[in-house]
Write a protein that holds these residues in place. Structure first.
Motif, short mmCIF file in Angstrom:
data_model
loop_
_atom_site.label_atom_id
_atom_site.label_comp_id
_atom_site.label_asym_id
_atom_site.label_seq_id
_atom_site.Cartn_x
_atom_site.Cartn_y
_atom_site.Cartn_z
N ALA A 140 0.82 -1.21 0.00
CA ALA A 140 0.00 0.00 0.00
C ALA A 140 0.86 1.26 0.00
O ALA A 140 0.61 2.20 -0.77
CB ALA A 140 -0.93 -0.01 1.21
N ILE A 143 2.57 1.69 -3.40
CA ILE A 143 1.64 2.23 -4.41
C ILE A 143 1.40 3.71 -4.16
O ILE A 143 1.36 4.52 -5.10
CB ILE A 143 0.32 1.45 -4.37
CG1 ILE A 143 0.54 0.01 -4.84
CG2 ILE A 143 -0.73 2.12 -5.24
CD1 ILE A 143 -0.69 -0.87 -4.70
N THR A 147 3.73 5.26 -7.47
CA THR A 147 2.99 4.98 -8.70
C THR A 147 2.18 6.21 -9.12
O THR A 147 2.01 7.16 -8.36
CB THR A 147 2.02 3.80 -8.50
OG1 THR A 147 0.98 4.18 -7.60
CG2 THR A 147 2.76 2.59 -7.96
N ARG A 149 -0.95 5.95 -9.81
CA ARG A 149 -2.33 5.69 -9.38
C ARG A 149 -2.35 5.45 -7.88
O ARG A 149 -2.59 4.31 -7.43
CB ARG A 149 -2.92 4.50 -10.14
CG ARG A 149 -3.02 4.73 -11.64
CD ARG A 149 -3.70 3.56 -12.33
NE ARG A 149 -3.82 3.77 -13.74
CZ ARG A 149 -4.80 4.46 -14.35
NH1 ARG A 149 -5.74 5.00 -13.61
NH2 ARG A 149 -4.82 4.60 -15.66
N ALA A 151 -4.49 6.12 -5.73
CA ALA A 151 -5.79 5.70 -5.18
C ALA A 151 -5.85 4.19 -5.00
O ALA A 151 -6.58 3.69 -4.13
CB ALA A 151 -6.93 6.17 -6.08
N ALA A 152 -5.06 3.45 -5.80
CA ALA A 152 -5.05 1.99 -5.68
C ALA A 152 -4.43 1.52 -4.38
O ALA A 152 -4.48 0.32 -4.07
CB ALA A 152 -4.29 1.37 -6.86
N ALA A 153 -3.85 2.43 -3.60
CA ALA A 153 -3.28 2.04 -2.30
C ALA A 153 -4.36 1.57 -1.33
O ALA A 153 -4.05 0.95 -0.31
CB ALA A 153 -2.51 3.21 -1.68
N ALA A 154 -5.62 1.84 -1.64
CA ALA A 154 -6.71 1.35 -0.77
C ALA A 154 -7.01 -0.12 -0.99
O ALA A 154 -7.69 -0.74 -0.16
CB ALA A 154 -7.97 2.18 -1.02
N LEU A 155 -6.52 -0.72 -2.08
CA LEU A 155 -6.83 -2.12 -2.36
C LEU A 155 -6.18 -3.09 -1.38
O LEU A 155 -6.87 -4.00 -0.88
CB LEU A 155 -6.42 -2.46 -3.80
CG LEU A 155 -7.25 -1.80 -4.91
CD1 LEU A 155 -6.72 -2.19 -6.28
CD2 LEU A 155 -8.71 -2.21 -4.77
N TRP A 189 -8.48 9.13 2.40
CA TRP A 189 -7.39 8.88 1.45
C TRP A 189 -7.76 9.38 0.05
O TRP A 189 -6.95 10.01 -0.63
CB TRP A 189 -7.04 7.41 1.42
CG TRP A 189 -6.04 7.05 0.35
CD1 TRP A 189 -6.24 6.31 -0.76
CD2 TRP A 189 -4.66 7.45 0.31
NE1 TRP A 189 -5.09 6.22 -1.50
CE2 TRP A 189 -4.10 6.90 -0.86
CE3 TRP A 189 -3.86 8.22 1.15
CZ2 TRP A 189 -2.78 7.10 -1.22
CZ3 TRP A 189 -2.53 8.41 0.80
CH2 TRP A 189 -1.99 7.86 -0.36
N PHE A 190 -8.99 9.11 -0.39
CA PHE A 190 -9.40 9.57 -1.72
C PHE A 190 -9.44 11.10 -1.81
O PHE A 190 -9.06 11.68 -2.83
CB PHE A 190 -10.77 8.99 -2.07
CG PHE A 190 -10.75 7.50 -2.31
CD1 PHE A 190 -9.70 6.91 -2.98
CD2 PHE A 190 -11.78 6.69 -1.83
CE1 PHE A 190 -9.67 5.55 -3.18
CE2 PHE A 190 -11.75 5.33 -2.03
CZ PHE A 190 -10.70 4.75 -2.71
N ASP A 213 -12.77 14.63 -12.41
CA ASP A 213 -12.09 13.66 -11.55
C ASP A 213 -12.46 13.89 -10.09
O ASP A 213 -12.73 12.94 -9.35
CB ASP A 213 -10.57 13.76 -11.72
CG ASP A 213 -10.13 13.35 -13.12
OD1 ASP A 213 -10.85 12.55 -13.74
OD2 ASP A 213 -9.08 13.84 -13.58
#
Length: 759
Positions: A140, A143, A147, A149, A151-155, A189-190, A213
């Motif tokens: 996390a 990312i 990176t 992106r 926002a993908a750190a929430a995955l 986070w977003f 966005d």
């Protein structure tokens, strides 16, 4: 590129928000452990993973080096926090600990879902949350910092949350808290990503992002909030179905049907060569209580057994108990017994009541703890290798109160395994001892009294009255047919359980030890020593409150009279169907007030319950509303903080320049096309009017004039800015002003020079 490592405060905020998501994702794991050791394992995993991710971003480590760092952290930190019992001085890894740690990475997952919870720090069962937390936090943060992106750190935290739910238990106490905490952290986070994208600068160029966005981020957050509120309201209004998790789909490794029924060898305990052998020494046994070896609830007409012929059903499912079980007291008391094993040898672990916690001692303590299994439906425990002399254990259990009046009992509602067709003589004897016109409790009391009155005890030993062993249906029919009635606990317990089931009570057979003539109680220590001859069987019946109460149907040993000659004894059964019971007329209390109801309830209670239900729903809705508004409040707070820092900048020039920035940002929020590379005069012309042009001229003179601004110029500039901002909104609708307040247009920078304080 997400919030990069080039700016310390930005990195700190990013890591803090990622850590918040990870911490929220750990909440569903707590009911599995319920131990302080869990906080150490989860905290160490999150901190170590965030540190590795930060170091990889700071020094641009390749992926293989990050993976090596994760493995190294797992090996160095894993033993102290995930296998603490194997750590030297609680902090240093040991060879045994490393072996368990490495093996736990592959084996602990299956063990975790086949063991009773909570597990505490048992063996290597803390490995799953530690390993998943370490990997998830490293990925996390990587990312988020490295990176394009972020926002993908929430995955990864989301996967950690799902794993905790899947591997956990059916536990609703933390469902709302876990979901709400993770939702708030993810929304934060977003919002952070949206703000960072608006403010990112690369090589002097602003990285362009569209208003669409930002709207998508806020829209997604709002949809999640609405879904959360709706799901919460539905959970309150609708019944909750059972939740299926991984552990509910796996079968435990202990099979009770691999072992003989504890009732099958009942007579061997009374053999002359073993009757006086000490079996168990028990301290803390309540006065008059029995020590339960096993509870049997399935009867096929031949053998009463634990868990049925195929081991299916709740009574056949045994799971491991390394830490403790949460048992409701329900009118019982919590008791602790200390058991020392002497001559007893069997897989079944004697105890009392519903087990809460067990700790083994002696030379085989670790081995026994690892092989202990427990069935919470019947309160029966077992160790795979069996107990033997020298073993010892301490158990905390909830012991139900003994029934004081059987006639007042009402049957419970548990569904029991089916019974074979009972012998006609047994059914006739029920009608003789317990007529159908009586209540179920009175009928049960009549059956027990009948055994105490008409029964005699004989184990069929040399010098005793002949008494055949076994408890098949033919032996039970023989027991109730012959006069006098002769048998022992094996037959009396089975007959009483079958008759109680016929009356309507859920009933099961208990095999254990009862204090008798051969048992000794030490006056100084209170310990009771059971001998082999203290073996006994009795029954448990479930009452309407769900409690299982022990009842002893065995008659007191006394001389047996001469057998009566065999003669047919006919017991007349009712020839006609009993008339339906008369309709009960509710009693009316003349002294009751006008607000009382016939059943004694009070309308005030209904209003009170309705009020509490309304308050609960209102509270949930308010929490959902706060969660829904949290992204917008975060934007407003960010703007207020930015304005405060600009107005309190250390120098007058910075305060004046900050005033212009505040005006330009306000204009951008209201939809004016403020160009970042334009001069202040050009930006003022975009807004239009004479006042913005005058303000731009004043700011340029204050910033670039050789003498600098005059005394009080900064205050006058800010007064003008406040007036211009008011004019921007005075002709707009309330909706437009709200949209400007939460607009993300200004959170990035539109002025030419940003030498002033930036938020």
């Amino acid at each position: 590129m997400g919030p990069g490592p080039g700016r310390g405060w930005s990195v700190a905020i990013s890591i803090a928000l990622v850590a918040a998501m990870l911490a929220a994702a750990m909440i569903p794991w707590w009911p599995i452990y319920e131990s302080p050791a869990f906080f150490a394992a989860a905290g160490a995993a999150i901190l170590a993973g965030c540190g590795i991710g930060l170091a990889g971003a700071r020094w641009s480590w390749p992926a293989w080096l990050v993976a090596v760092a994760v493995v190294a952290a797992y090996l160095v930190l894993g033993v102290p926090v995930a296998v603490p019992d194997r750590a030297l001085f609680g902090v240093l890894p040991t060879p045994d600990g490393l072996v368990e740690l490495v093996a736990g990475a592959a084996l602990s997952w299956k063990q975790l879902v086949t063991i009773a919870v909570p597990v505490g720090s048992y063996q290597a069962l803390l490995v799953p949350p530690f390993l998943l937390g370490l990997v998830a936090s490293t990925v996390a943060v990587t990312i988020a910092l490295r990176t394009n992106r972020p926002a993908a750190a929430a995955l990864p935290p989301a996967l950690l949350l799902v794993a905790g739910i899947a591997l956990g238990v059916v536990h609703d106490d933390f469902a709302l808290e876990a979901g709400l905490a993770f939702f708030v952290a993810a929304v934060a986070w977003f919002v952070r990503i949206g703000i960072a994208d608006r403010r990112a600068i690369a090589g002097g160029r602003r990285v362009e992002t569209t208003l669409a966005d930002a709207r998508r981020v806020l829209g997604a957050s709002a949809l999640v909030a609405v879904a959360l509120v709706g799901a919460t309201a539905a959970a309150v209004a609708l019944p909750t179905p059972p939740r299926s998790v991984v552990r509910a789909e796996l079968q435990p490794p202990f099979e009770p049907n691999d072992h003989d029924s504890p009732l099958a060898g009942f007579r061997t305990a009374f053999a002359p060569d073993s009757a006086d052998e000490p079996m168990l020494d028990v301290r803390g046994l309540p006065e008059g209580a029995g020590l339960v070896v096993a509870v049997l609830d399935t009867y096929d007409g031949i053998v009463y057994s634990v868990g049925g012929s195929d081991g299916s059903g709740p009574s056949g499912r045994f799971s491991r108990v390394p830490y403790r079980l949460d048992q409701p007291v329900d009118g019982g008391t919590t008791e602790r017994i200390d058991v020392a094993v002497e001559g007893y040898r069997d897989v079944w672990v004697p105890g009392i009541g519903r087990l809460e916690r067990i700790e083994f001692a002696g030379p085989r303590a670790d081995r026994l703890a690892e092989s202990y299994f427990y069935n919470d439906a019947t309160g029966t425990g077992a160790v795979v290798d069996g107990l033997r002399s020298g073993d010892r254990y301490v158990a905390d259990s909830v012991v139900p109160a003994s029934p004081s009046d059987l006639a007042s009992l009402e049957p419970g509602t548990s569904v029991m395994p089916p019974l074979p067709e009972l012998p006609a003589r047994l059914v006739d004897l029920i009608d003789e001892w317990a007529p159908a016109t009586a209540t179920p409790g009175e009928r049960l009391a009549g059956v027990i009294e009948g055994f105490h009155r008409d029964g005699y005890v004989s184990h069929g030993l040399e010098g005793e009255e002949p008494s055949r062993s076994g408890h098949a249906l033919d032996r039970i029919e023989e027991l109730v047919t012959e006069q006098p009635m002769v048998g022992d606990g094996e037959q009396y317990a089975v007959a009483a359980a079958l008759m109680a089931r016929e009356i309507g009570f859920p009933a099961r057979v208990v095999v254990g030890y009862l204090p008798g003539p051969g048992s000794e109680r030490d006056a100084s220590t209170g310990s009771v020593r059971f001998t082999s001859a203290d073996r006994q069987a009795w029954i448990e019946v479930q009452t309407s409150d769900g409690a299982w109460l022990p009842i002893d149907p065995n008659p007191v040993p006394r001389p047996i009279p001469e057998r009566e000659p065999e003669q047919a004894k006919v017991v007349s059964r009712p020839e006609s169907v009993l008339p339906p019971p008369a309709e009960r007329t509710p009693l009316v209390d003349d002294d009751a007030g006008p607000g009382s109801t016939p059943d004694g309830g009070d309308d005030g209670d209904d209003w009170l319950q309705a009020m509490f239900a309304g308050l609960e729903i209102t509270g949930i809705v308010l929490v959902g509303a706060v969660a829904l508004c949290s992204p917008f409040l975060a934007i407003v707070v960010a703007k207020l903080r930015r304005r405060r820092l600009r107005r309190r900048a250390p120098t007058a020039v910075e305060r004046i320049e900050g005033g212009w920035l505040e005006f330009a940002d306000s204009a951008a929020d209201y939809g004016y096309a403020i160009v970042p590379t334009a001069t202040r005069a050009e930006q003022a012309a975009t807004v239009g009017g004479l006042a913005p042009l005058v303000l731009a001229s004043v700011v340029d003179r204050a910033v670039y004039a050789p003498g600098g601004p005059g005394h009080g110029d900064d205050h006058r500039v800010w007064e003008t800015v406040d007036e211009l901002r008011r004019r921007l909104g005075v002709s707009r609708s309330t909706r437009d002003r709200l949209r400007a307040a939460i607009s993300l247009n200004s959170l990035g920078g539109y002025a030419v020079s940003r030498r002033g304080v930036r938020s």
